[in-house]
Scaffold this motif. Structure first.
Motif, PDB file in Angstrom:
ATOM      1  N   ARG A   1      79.568  83.682 123.357  1.00 31.55           N
ATOM      2  CA  ARG A   1      79.388  83.369 121.941  1.00 31.55           C
ATOM      3  C   ARG A   1      80.674  82.859 121.309  1.00 31.55           C
ATOM      4  NH1 ARG A   1      75.797  88.635 120.304  1.00 31.55           N
ATOM      5  NH2 ARG A   1      73.750  87.684 120.630  1.00 31.55           N
TER       6      ARG A   1
ATOM      7  N   PHE B   1      73.837  76.817 111.358  1.00 30.72           N
ATOM      8  CA  PHE B   1      72.455  77.195 111.072  1.00 30.72           C
ATOM      9  C   PHE B   1      71.862  76.337 109.964  1.00 30.72           C
ATOM     10  CE2 PHE B   1      74.683  80.884 112.643  1.00 30.72           C
ATOM     11  CZ  PHE B   1      73.799  81.472 113.509  1.00 30.72           C
TER      12      PHE B   1
ATOM     13  N   GLU C   1      73.205  87.080 112.501  1.00 31.23           N
ATOM     14  CA  GLU C   1      73.239  86.011 113.502  1.00 31.23           C
ATOM     15  C   GLU C   1      74.533  85.221 113.425  1.00 31.23           C
ATOM     16  OE1 GLU C   1      69.681  83.784 112.922  1.00 31.23           O
ATOM     17  OE2 GLU C   1      68.433  85.275 113.927  1.00 31.23           O
ATOM     18  N   ALA C   2      74.994  84.965 112.185  1.00 31.54           N
ATOM     19  CA  ALA C   2      76.241  84.215 112.047  1.00 31.54           C
ATOM     20  C   ALA C   2      77.389  85.021 112.655  1.00 31.54           C
ATOM     21  CB  ALA C   2      76.523  83.916 110.573  1.00 31.54           C
ATOM     22  N   ALA C   3      77.410  86.330 112.381  1.00 32.39           N
ATOM     23  CA  ALA C   3      78.470  87.169 112.937  1.00 32.39           C
ATOM     24  C   ALA C   3      78.385  87.191 114.458  1.00 32.39           C
ATOM     25  CB  ALA C   3      78.371  88.579 112.367  1.00 32.39           C
ATOM     26  N   ASP C   4      77.147  87.322 114.981  1.00 31.67           N
ATOM     27  CA  ASP C   4      76.962  87.314 116.437  1.00 31.67           C
ATOM     28  C   ASP C   4      77.436  86.002 117.034  1.00 31.67           C
ATOM     29  OD1 ASP C   4      75.920  89.819 116.624  1.00 31.67           O
ATOM     30  OD2 ASP C   4      73.824  89.182 116.493  1.00 31.67           O
ATOM     31  N   SER C   5      77.065  84.900 116.375  1.00 29.49           N
ATOM     32  CA  SER C   5      77.351  83.599 116.973  1.00 29.49           C
ATOM     33  C   SER C   5      78.854  83.327 117.015  1.00 29.49           C
ATOM     34  CB  SER C   5      76.636  82.479 116.215  1.00 29.49           C
ATOM     35  OG  SER C   5      77.288  82.227 114.999  1.00 29.49           O
ATOM     36  N   LEU C   6      79.624  84.054 116.189  1.00 28.13           N
ATOM     37  CA  LEU C   6      81.082  83.881 116.232  1.00 28.13           C
ATOM     38  C   LEU C   6      81.722  84.777 117.282  1.00 28.13           C
ATOM     39  CD1 LEU C   6      81.770  83.697 112.405  1.00 28.13           C
ATOM     40  CD2 LEU C   6      82.171  81.872 114.052  1.00 28.13           C
ATOM     41  N   GLY C   7      80.907  85.625 117.924  1.00 25.71           N
ATOM     42  CA  GLY C   7      81.442  86.475 118.983  1.00 25.71           C
ATOM     43  C   GLY C   7      82.008  87.794 118.481  1.00 25.71           C
TER      44      GLY C   7
END
Lengths: 259, 368
Positions: free
Chosen positions: A93, A100, B265-271
């Motif tokens: 990730r 989005f 999701e935004a937090a997840d997508s940033l790792g």
């Protein structure tokens, strides 16, 4: 029935595959969303995925950074296979940027803080350095003057550009765009597409789910058409738009290109 | 195209004048309809009936200064403030040794100061945690003594306002992190954690505070080995904090549920890892959303401290009752309860005003 054309112009010869999907399946409960997706994305490739709503295109790219879990087959991102291993997932990730449809900026943080949060906490970059990098990317998306505002004070187009800058601050090796312009007013779509075009020109590997066929025509190396959970057709944009092979693609194109 | 057509000029108009002077205001707000007029007259009648007698009782006919109970019992005498002149130290500090009263007084001052200092947002974070931990350590040192030449005072002799504040503040400081953990655990993907949290919350919410306090004071010692004793105040405090945390957890869960999926999701997508995501993205937003219900909890919790009376702990309510049971001063309920009501009200009003300010302050410029 799927027609897969193999005549794809690889941009950089001999380069490793950035993303590899091998016979990947996903179900939502009983519903079979993705039915055996095979797909390879090389470094520097710019891919546009289109298709009618419900065809599984968003789910497909959300699987690539594990926002959705696939149940069968393999997903390999830059050499790392996505499994249940949480460390591996976080690693993938942090290498994969995502933009989005609904921007999903953090409303309680300023634009600058949105951009520096992950570099500081995930990459352990010193704050000062992270802020300098963030300002560089905010300049690239042409909103450095908004750095100290909160997302709620910006227009939709500005927010989406901040979201792109936020992803770029992690210096991702590949960017995923999930309908980045679908929630925007018409006059703001261009400013976001301009940023995406300039990213593409710099050689960023991109996978973009979008209905902007003009963008697909000018920027993509390859356009993928999906319907009912499978890849129906993929080709370079000239062939794809001028000479679609499957009936479903023709029907879809005649719908979206009418306007 | 006829050239006579003119587009209306783009002028900005001032809003219409809503009312004209005080008479206009009266007519618009108090006498604008028959029902409203009747209500206004009724209110005036009530004020005329109630205010003068209360004023007479509290001020004009009041007995003040160092007077005896007999003076207060004279016919026509109003409020007996002499009762308070005689008893205020006992009501405020309970059985604490009178020559040491400066210590609990200092404790009250310290806690109030810490509450006010906590309002400064620049200190939020580790600084505030450090202030509270040292502050509470000083509070216990002052109350218990036995060090630095301060005579030792057993906690069975603590009482009144400082005790109420200590129970309440320690309950908040202990209960808040537990509540956050419970709220997060209730939404956990790990079935065991989730089941434990739900079980705890439902169990605690399903029983009255009084029974929790009884359990803490009577039942726990039964299960402990004979030679192990845990201080009664500590037991009550732990029971109280746990009880409070279950309620607060539900308020916080409401905030967690209101955070859109996209934020996760935004937090997840940033790792970001789970804890980074929770502490940097989710909790700051969720807690901000539930300031009002949380302060509601804090206020209720502050007043619920008066229930420790049931297990014989000398809080503010208990000292007032005890002061009333002095044979020389029987029967001055109004004055005693008014006195502690004012104290309770002061603290609760401060909390509610502060929460209003906080909500406005935190939401500045951050609309979604």
């Amino acid at each position: 029935m799927s027609i897969v054309t193999e005549s794809i112009a690889g941009s950089a010869e001999g380069s490793a595959d950035m993303v590899q999907l091998i016979d990947m399946h996903k179900w939502y409960g009983e519903f079979h969303v993705l039915k055996g997706i095979n797909m390879t994305v090389s470094r520097g490739e710019r891919i546009v995925i289109c298709g009618p709503s419900g065809s599984g295109k968003s789910t497909l790219i959300r699987c690539i950074n594990r926002l959705e879990e696939h149940q069968q087959g393999q997903i390999i991102v830059d050499g790392n296979e996505l499994t249940g291993n949480l460390k591996q997932i976080d690693k993938v990730r942090s290498e994969v940027g995502m933009v989005f449809q609904a921007f999903n900026l953090f409303p309680h943080l300023t634009v600058l803080e949105n951009c520096t949060l992950a570099p500081i906490w995930v990459r352990k970059i010193p704050r000062r350095e992270a802020e300098a990098t963030a300002m560089k990317y905010l300049e690239r998306v042409r909103i450095p003057d908004q750095a100290h505002k909160y997302p709620g004070q910006l227009s939709g187009g500005q927010q989406q550009r901040v979201a792109i800058a936020r992803s770029l601050c992690m210096t991702p090796r590949i960017m995923l765009f999930d309908e980045p312009t679908s929630a925007l007013d018409p006059e703001m779509i261009k400013e976001v597409l301009d940023v995406m075009v300039s990213l593409a020109q710099e050689g960023m590997t991109m996978i973009c789910v979008t209905h902007e066929m003009g963008f697909a025509r000018t920027v993509a190396n390859r356009v993928i058409f999906m319907d009912r959970g499978e890849i129906v057709e993929q080709n370079n944009p000239i062939e794809f738009f001028n000479n679609p092979r499957s009936e479903r693609t023709k029907a879809f194109l005649s719908q979206v290109l009418q306007h | 195209m006829p050239s006579e057509f003119q587009a209306p000029a783009n002028v900005t108009l001032r809003p219409p004048v809503a009312s004209l002077g005080p008479l206009g205001w009266l007519r618009a707000n108090l006498f604008n309809s028959w029902p409203n007029t009747i209500l206004t007259l009724l209110a005036v009648w009530l004020i005329v009936r109630v205010v003068p007698p209360v004023f007479n009782w509290a001020i004009l006919d009041a007995v003040t200064g160092q007077q005896s109970a007999a003076a207060c019992r004279a016919p026509g005498a109003g409020a007996c403030w002499s009762f308070l002149s005689e008893k205020w130290r006992f009501i405020l500090f309970g059985l604490y040794p009178p020559d040491q009263h400066w210590r609990p007084a200092l404790v009250v001052l310290l806690i109030v100061t810490m509450l006010i200092v906590s309002c400064d947002r620049r200190l939020w974070g580790w600084a505030l945690a450090a202030i509270w931990l040292t502050g509470l350590a000083v509070v216990f040192l002052l109350m218990a003594g036995g060090i630095f030449g301060l005579p030792y005072v057993d906690d069975t002799r603590w009482g009144g306002l400082p005790l109420t504040l200590i129970i309440s503040v320690v309950g908040m400081v202990l209960g808040f992190p537990i509540a956050v953990a419970l709220a997060l655990g209730r939404r956990s993907e790990l079935p065991v954690v989730r089941a434990l949290c739900i079980g705890f919350i439902e169990l605690v919410r399903g029983v009255p505070l009084i029974s929790v306090l009884f359990m803490a004071s009577v039942m726990i010692p039964l299960f402990l080995p004979r030679d192990v004793t845990i201080d009664k105040l500590l037991r009550a405090e732990v029971g109280y904090a746990l009880f409070f945390s279950a309620y607060l957890a539900e308020a916080i869960r409401g905030g967690l549920q209101a955070i859109p999926r996209g934020q996760y999701e935004a937090a997840d997508s940033l790792g970001l890892t789970y804890w980074q995501k929770t502490s940097k993205i989710i909790l700051p937003q969720a807690l901000k959303l539930v300031i009002a219900p949380m302060v509601n909890n804090f206020i209720g919790q502050f007043k619920d401290t008066s229930l420790v009376i049931i297990i014989g702990i000398f809080d503010l309510m208990m000292t007032a009752k005890t002061a009333l049971s002095d044979p020389a001063w029987l029967g001055f309920y109004k004055e005693a309860y008014l006195f502690i009501a004012v104290i309770y009200f002061g603290f609760c009003f401060f909390m509610s005003r502060y929460s209003l300010w906080l909500e406005r302050h935190l939401h500045r410029g951050q609309r979604r």
